[in-house]
Structure formats: C-alpha cells, structure tokens
Design a protein around this motif. Structure first.
Motif, PDB file in Angstrom:
ATOM      1  N   GLU A 105       0.737  -1.224   0.051  1.00 60.89           N
ATOM      2  CA  GLU A 105       0.005  -0.198   0.035  1.00 60.89           C
ATOM      3  C   GLU A 105       0.828   1.303   0.060  1.00 60.89           C
ATOM      4  O   GLU A 105       0.321   2.379  -0.190  1.00 60.89           O
TER       5      GLU A 105
ATOM      6  N   TYR B 185      -2.196  -0.415   9.879  1.00 55.03           N
ATOM      7  CA  TYR B 185      -2.090   0.188   8.494  1.00 55.03           C
ATOM      8  C   TYR B 185      -0.943   1.133   8.381  1.00 55.03           C
ATOM      9  O   TYR B 185      -0.454   1.373   9.673  1.00 55.03           O
TER      10      TYR B 185
ATOM     11  N   GLY C  91       0.378   4.715   6.395  1.00 53.23           N
ATOM     12  CA  GLY C  91       0.255   5.449   5.567  1.00 53.23           C
ATOM     13  C   GLY C  91       0.914   7.069   5.612  1.00 53.23           C
ATOM     14  O   GLY C  91       1.765   6.918   6.502  1.00 53.23           O
TER      15      GLY C  91
ATOM     16  N   ALA D 180      -2.573   6.340   1.707  1.00 58.49           N
ATOM     17  CA  ALA D 180      -1.309   5.461   1.295  1.00 58.49           C
ATOM     18  C   ALA D 180      -0.769   5.872  -0.148  1.00 58.49           C
ATOM     19  O   ALA D 180      -1.382   6.646  -0.582  1.00 58.49           O
TER      20      ALA D 180
ATOM     21  N   ARG E  84      -2.306   4.390  -4.170  1.00 57.42           N
ATOM     22  CA  ARG E  84      -3.537   4.737  -4.040  1.00 57.42           C
ATOM     23  C   ARG E  84      -4.634   3.865  -4.388  1.00 57.42           C
ATOM     24  O   ARG E  84      -5.641   3.821  -4.273  1.00 57.42           O
TER      25      ARG E  84
ATOM     26  N   ALA F 190      -4.963   0.931  -1.643  1.00 58.19           N
ATOM     27  CA  ALA F 190      -5.062   1.059  -0.223  1.00 58.19           C
ATOM     28  C   ALA F 190      -6.426   1.058   0.306  1.00 58.19           C
ATOM     29  O   ALA F 190      -7.368   1.564  -0.090  1.00 58.19           O
TER      30      ALA F 190
ATOM     31  N   ASP G  28      -7.567   3.485   3.375  1.00 57.15           N
ATOM     32  CA  ASP G  28      -6.918   4.552   3.918  1.00 57.15           C
ATOM     33  C   ASP G  28      -8.128   5.564   4.378  1.00 57.15           C
ATOM     34  O   ASP G  28      -9.650   4.914   4.409  1.00 57.15           O
TER      35      ASP G  28
END
Length: 150
Positions: free
Chosen positions: A24, A59, A61, A117, A120, A123, A125
């Motif tokens: 990601e 995650y 990011g 992220a 794109r 991800a 997010d």
C-alpha cells in the motif's frame, strides 16, 4: 534499571517495529520491509509516514491533512488541501474516491488526521474508513529497512 527493562522501554514504549504487510505504500515501502517508528512524536504534520490502527487492523500511510485543515478529492483524482491542489510526485495510481459514506470536503477537528497510502489504487485509508484520531496513531516511521530477495 536492568538491561532487559531498558530494552523493554525502548522497544515497546519509545519505539516500535513492524513489518510492512502489503504494498500500500509503494514505491517507498514494499511488503516485507521492516519499519521502525517513534511512538512519542507529538508534532505530526502533513507528509509524515505513520503506523496506525483502525478497528484493530494495522496500517501504514501518509498524513495528508491535520487538525483545522480542509481536505477534498475532486472527480479527476486531485487531492485538494485547504483549497490548493497538491502536487504529488511519489505516488502510485490515481486518487479516486471510494464508494463509502464519506462526504467531501472534510474539515478536520482537533486531533484528527486524513491519511492516504502512497499506492492509491490498492489502499484502505481515510477514503475508506474516514478520519483517524490521534490516539489511533502508533507512531511516525523513522527508518525503513528494505527486504531483499536473497
């Protein structure tokens, strides 16, 4: 203080370690890369790469907007921060909106962050689950050790 206690404090309170679970954050972070993050960072800002949790899932990011900012994504996939289109050179894919209940523009409240992220198209997010509260952020990534196929 014993050596074991000092190591515990450093590894579990001051710093954290995580293996990137996916791609990601391509092109900068790949699946399998080892991430070291600093848990005590109090000055998080746009552009910082972070580790965070949402609904128990981990995650990684990049902070795009912080408290008081306005963030929007237009129909062409442009990210608009406080009325200005962001120029992003190191992302992969286009920044499309997801078919969720999130409505744009978003004005972030105190201790809220909008995270995307770098990859794109793959991800999950803030386009998927909305803004992230500061208490969900585990820390700012400070070192990435690249996994090589040896």
């Amino acid at each position: 203080m014993t050596l074991a206690a000092m190591l515990y404090v450093l590894v579990f309170i001051v710093f954290g370690i995580r293996i990137s679970p996916n791609n990601e954050m391509l092109p900068r972070v790949r699946a399998g890369d080892l991430l070291f993050f600093y848990r005590l960072e109090n000055n998080l800002k746009s552009g910082d790469a972070i580790c965070y949790k949402v609904d128990g899932e981990k995650y990684i990011g990049r902070i795009m907007a912080a408290s008081g900012d306005s963030i929007d994504i237009d129909d062409n996939g442009n990210v608009i921060l406080n009325g200005a289109i962001l120029v992003e050179d190191d992302i992969k894919g286009s920044t499309g909106k997801y078919d969720t209940n999130i409505t744009y523009p978003i004005i972030l409240g105190e201790n809220e962050y909008f995270i995307l992220a770098d990859n794109r198209t793959l991800a999950k997010d803030s386009r998927y689950f909305g803004v992230v509260n500061k208490k969900s952020i585990e820390g700012k990534i400070i070192i990435v050790i690249r996994k090589d196929n040896i």
